[in-house]
Design an enzyme around this catalytic site. Structure first.
Site, PDB file in Angstrom:
ATOM      1  N   GLU A  15      -0.405  -3.395   7.551  1.00 22.78           N
ATOM      2  CA  GLU A  15      -1.183  -3.178   6.329  1.00 22.78           C
ATOM      3  C   GLU A  15      -0.892  -4.285   5.311  1.00 22.78           C
ATOM      4  OE1 GLU A  15      -0.406   0.925   5.218  1.00 22.78           O
ATOM      5  OE2 GLU A  15      -1.883   1.611   6.656  1.00 22.78           O
ATOM      6  N   GLU A  48      -4.539   2.764  13.271  1.00 15.79           N
ATOM      7  CA  GLU A  48      -3.738   3.975  13.017  1.00 15.79           C
ATOM      8  C   GLU A  48      -4.740   5.014  12.585  1.00 15.79           C
ATOM      9  OE1 GLU A  48      -0.557   3.826  10.091  1.00 15.79           O
ATOM     10  OE2 GLU A  48       0.256   2.030  11.035  1.00 15.79           O
TER      11      GLU A  48
END
Ligand code: GAL
Length: 946
Positions: free
Chosen positions: A183, A272
């Site tokens: 991220e 994810e």
């Protein structure tokens, strides 16, 4: 915004890994806009996330991997935690429970591909977000290309990458993707993002490099195909259900959960996808499991599959595990990291697992799913406007995938409709029913083995060619209508073996109408095709089936709790399976399989009219677990006494720090600055009293849930809560000079004027902040005392300080197992410690008291019986307990720690056939009776096991 870079830096020189490292046949991994391909064969990647560092028992890694595989997952996504392997700069340990070579071999043996995610930053609610705490002492901003940090992360990558490289698919291993960073869109240091990839390539990584972008969106690092930092296959993380487990009826508060297609040349990658939640509000993980339960999975996962055409999925978490030792990032999680996942912390399968299995088997069996385009208009129109469809089709086979759901995604009504469906093989009207918050993926125009499926309003779970006939398992909501239409060259013979199924034949189409109820069985023969055994189940009956590949070909099994694997031996089908209750077991296998063996049991079988073998399973034994008695205790904390010899402790005399948070008083007392990174630390401050001292003013940062205890000249002054952040302030917020204040009046008669006085402080370090927003102010937060003043009527009295923490990393249990309690430093937590001289358990006084007992186990052989430790009564905020099982720090209990009362004692740490030692370190803020009542319990019992 960054400008567009024209240079394509990816795909730089690939290092060749020596042939000796090969573990199997080498394969090629490629991709296009539809899917990944292995040796040109398309695959839908269905991965579940697993953190080996949260399950320190290699045998249990196998268990979890086999359970993933048995649910139809073909991959596991693994974070690798730098902190877990590195106690100090230059020191790395990949042995024992940290043996990632073995981890990767185990994944491969279970038949799983691996998405390798070595960070360097991983987040994951783990201490430092995976960064070792020693990194806080390193100059250079973390998660950037700045010098000091660069040397540090390269050191980690050069340790972990070569291990990953020799286990790549291209070397005959399981690693199919390499995920860079985590991220990272919060940051914009393209040089860093590029360097991670360059280091990986230089270390021999030659599989595609991916990255996971946060929060429903692409970013600079992912939407560009070229330029520094761009990866080959960016993906997106989606958590549509939020982490508000206290509100399990929520329905997509954080969005639709549709994974964006980030670039035209790559598949849609749900890097994810939410499959559980952290328990931010202490609601308990069962609530998190409800929040992310089967209804959510059906609606959101299927919607994502058909609406976006995603072919790469990784579900976070498949199995969560335990924040044992000091693994937790303390601000978001407590000991359990169960996550409300499909497989519980104690490795039990839940209804969420069933749903993964229904979907996973479908993805595995129906190959045209790996290449689909969105249909401009859906060919299937429901007569009821409350319902809607969205369709994708495979451009080569024409196979349609019709998603049927409510038009209003939040609708809770059950609605009926007739679906007017222009399928590739003709137009049909079929009745359908959809419950609120449900969704169905219906298939038309599909070569189902040797059959031609015109369409079905039942969902396909799996199908296989078994002994010369096709066996297909379809399912639908119990009580809902189902229609399946199959095409034949001529009228086939239809035999309804079980259930109520109406058959009609016209114009080469065999139409079967039924209500989903139990398990109907229809045998269709002739008609110019090989025979078909059609099994029509409900969600529940479909979930009882297991599929395995054997020397007899594929087999389907129902009646066991799990099938791990199956093998053919002569005329015997051997199942490695778990069974719980006494009941029947049914096996659909080629006729050559005449006998059945489950584990060590020969199972007598008869042949059914469906051609299957039917036998009986034995119930699992229920273990008798011993009561926990014979507790002995011993109070410690000699450090609090004035006469204690601290001359060998580290002098805390620094006047400068690498922390971006300037010390409020000198010397710097930050524990990390003196190399004490995990668990409790002790301070002793010496001062010569003038007699004017009236108060001790302290301040500590511990992370959430931490505390500190204070003594002056051996007298207990009290306790205070540690702070979460020493906030340096920013434009929006003023600095917080007082993160964890504690003010202690000096009681009359405690001070010794003109001579040495000793202040002793025990500070809990609950773990380290993560670095999610790539901000050193957050990551490089100090731990321990951040200010200390002995104040009085004539100002502050100078104090000289010493500090003591953990006595080095435990060779077996790793750097995160221990802190600096006296008992830890002297081995009171270890099974070998001779505690015979300890007294019968006594109440705990303020400070630290240890309790020890041992118990013998001899659990039934050939079983898997996860055992836990239960704290009865209400957790009190007056004390906290560190629990050591055979020396392993398996967690923390206490009213201020979280809602957890049951603690998993994983096999491997627990000796299931021998003596075990429990040692509890109780830090009490007030006098308390002791940590009871305590008992052992079994989470479950199955025959079988890993
Ligand atoms: C994601 C992150 C994971 C984990 C998850 C929440 O944003 O990538 O590491 O922290 O959130 O459990």
């Amino acid at each position: 915004m960054l400008s567009v870079f024209l240079v394509m830096l990816l795909g730089s020189a690939l290092t060749v890994v020596p042939a000796t490292a090969r573990t199997g046949a080498a394969h090629q991994v490629t991709y296009d806009k539809y899917s990944l391909q292995v040796d040109g064969r398309r695959i839908v990647l269905q991965a579940a996330e697993f953190h080996y560092f949260r399950l320190p028992s290699q045998r249990l890694w196998r268990d979890v991997f086999e359970k993933f595989k048995a649910a139809g997952f073909n991959a596991v996504s693994l974070y690798f935690s730098w902190a877990y392997h590195s106690p100090a700069p230059g020191a790395y340990d990949f042995t024992g429970v940290r043996d990632v070579d073995r981890l990767l071999r185990t994944a491969q043996q279970a038949g799983l591909y691996v998405i390798a995610r070595p960070g360097p930053y991983i987040n994951a609610e783990t201490t430092g977000g995976g960064f070792p705490a020693w990194l806080k002492n390193v100059p250079g901003r973390a998660r950037s290309s700045e010098a000091g940090f660069q040397d540090a992360y390269r050191e980690w990558l050069h340790r972990i990458n070569p291990i990953l490289a020799r286990h790549q698919v291209t070397q005959g291993g399981p690693v199919i993707l390499y995920n860079a960073e985590n991220e990272y869109q919060v940051n914009t240091d393209a040089a860093y993002m590029q360097d991670i990839q360059d280091q990986a390539r230089a270390d021999g990584i030659d599989v595609p490099i991916t990255t996971n972008d946060c929060c429903d969106a692409g970013s600079w690092s992912s939407t560009w195909a070229t330029g520094p930092g761009a990866v080959q296959i960016p993906g997106v993380d989606d958590y549509p259900q939020s982490f508000e487990c206290a509100n399990p009826d929520a329905w997509g508060p954080w969005g639709e959960g549709l994974t964006e297609k980030l670039r035209d040349d790559i598949p849609v990658f749900a890097a994810e996808y939410q499959a559980g939640a952290i328990d931010l509000g202490n609601a308990g993980y069962d609530k998190c499991r409800e929040l992310t339960g089967p209804a959510y999975m059906k609606y959101f996962y299927k919607n994502n599959l058909v609406t976006t055409g995603a072919t790469m999925f990784s579900y976070y978490m498949g199995y969560g595990g335990t924040n044992w030792g000091w693994l937790a990032q303390p601000n978001d999680v407590y000991t359990s990291y169960d996550y409300g996942a499909a497989i519980t912390e104690a490795r039990l399968l839940t209804p969420k697992y069933d749903e993964f299995k229904r979907q996973g088997y479908f993805l595995e069996a129906v190959a045209p799913l790996a290449k689909t385009d969105a249909a401009a208009t859906s060919p299937a129109a429901p007569s009821n406007p409350a319902l809607t469809t969205t369709t994708r089709a495979n451009p080569d086979t024409g196979t349609q995938f019709v998603l049927l759901k409510h038009a209003d995604r939040a609708a809770t009504s059950t609605d009926d409709a007739t679906l007017d469906w222009a399928a590739p093989d003709g137009r049909h009207q079929v009745p359908v029913r959809v419950r609120g918050r449900d969704a169905h993926v219906l298939v038309a125009g599909y070569d189902l083995g040797g059959q031609r499926l015109v369409l079905s309003s039942s969902e396909i779970m799996t199908h296989a060619l078994i002994g010369g006939r096709d066996v297909a398992l379809l399912y639908g909501t119990a009580g809902s209508p189902g229609t399946t239409i199959l095409r034949y060259g001529s009228r086939p013979e239809v035999k309804v073996l079980e259930g109520a199924v109406r058959a009609a034949y016209s114009g080469n189409d065999l139409r079967l109408d039924y209500d989903h109820d139990g398990l109907a069985r229809v045998l269709v023969t002739g008609g110019g095709r090989r025979p078909l055994l059609l099994l029509l189940g409900t969600d529940e009956t479909a979930a009882t089936f297991w599929r395995a590949e054997t020397g007899f070909g594929p087999v389907l099994v129902r009646g066991t709790e799990l099938v791990r694997s199956a093998t053919a031996q002569g005329d015997t089908l051997r199942l490695s399976a778990d069974t719980a209750a006494a009941g029947s077991v049914e096996v659909f296998a080629a006729p050559a399989a005449r006998r059945l063996r489950i584990g060590a049991d020969d199972v007598r079988v008869t042949r059914t009219s469906s051609g299957s073998l039917l036998g009986a399973t034995r119930a699992a034994e229920q273990p008798g677990l011993p009561a926990l008695t014979g507790w002995r205790s011993r109070a410690e904390a000699p450090e609090a006494a004035p006469g204690f010899d601290d001359s060998r402790w580290t002098a805390a005399d620094h006047t400068t720090t690498n922390s971006p948070h300037p010390p409020k008083t000198l010397p710097v007392l930050y524990a990390d600055d003196y190399g004490y990174h995990y668990g409790n630390v002790w301070y002793r401050g010496h001062f010569t009293a003038t007699g004017a001292e009236t108060r001790i003013d302290l301040n500590a940062v511990t992370g959430l849930r931490g505390n500190y205890l204070v003594w002056l000249n051996g007298r207990y002054l009290g306790t205070a809560a540690g702070g979460v952040e020493a906030d340096a302030g920013d434009q929006a917020n003023p600095p917080n000079p007082d993160p964890g204040p504690g003010h202690f009046d000096i009681p009359a008669g405690t001070l010794k004027t003109g001579t040495d006085n000793v202040l002793a402080v025990l500070v809990a370090n609950m773990g380290h902040n993560d670095d999610w927003i790539a901000d050193d102010l957050r990551f490089k937060q100090p731990r321990g005392l951040v200010a200390a003043t002995v104040a009085g009527t004539v100002g502050a009295t100078p104090v000289t300080w010493r500090i003591q923490g953990a006595a080095g990393a435990d060779k077996v249990r790793g750097p995160l197992n221990n802190g600096g309690l006296y008992g830890e430093r002297t081995g009171w937590h270890l099974p070998s410690y001779p505690d015979k001289s300890w007294k019968t358990a006594a109440p705990a006084t303020p400070g630290v008291t240890w309790y020890r007992t041992s118990f013998r186990l001899d659990l039934p052989k050939g079983h898997d019986i996860p055992v836990g430790l239960r704290f009865g009564g209400d957790p009190s905020p007056a004390y906290r307990v560190q629990i050591f099982l055979n020396g392993w720090n398996v967690g923390q209990y206490g009213g201020d720690i979280g809602p957890q009362r049951d603690f998993s004692l994983p096999a491997g740490l627990l000796d299931e056939h021998g003596t075990n030692t429990l040692a509890l370190a109780v830090t009490a803020e007030q006098p308390v009776a002791g940590p009871g009542p305590l008992s052992l319990f079994a989470y479950g019992s199955v025959r079988g096991g890993p």
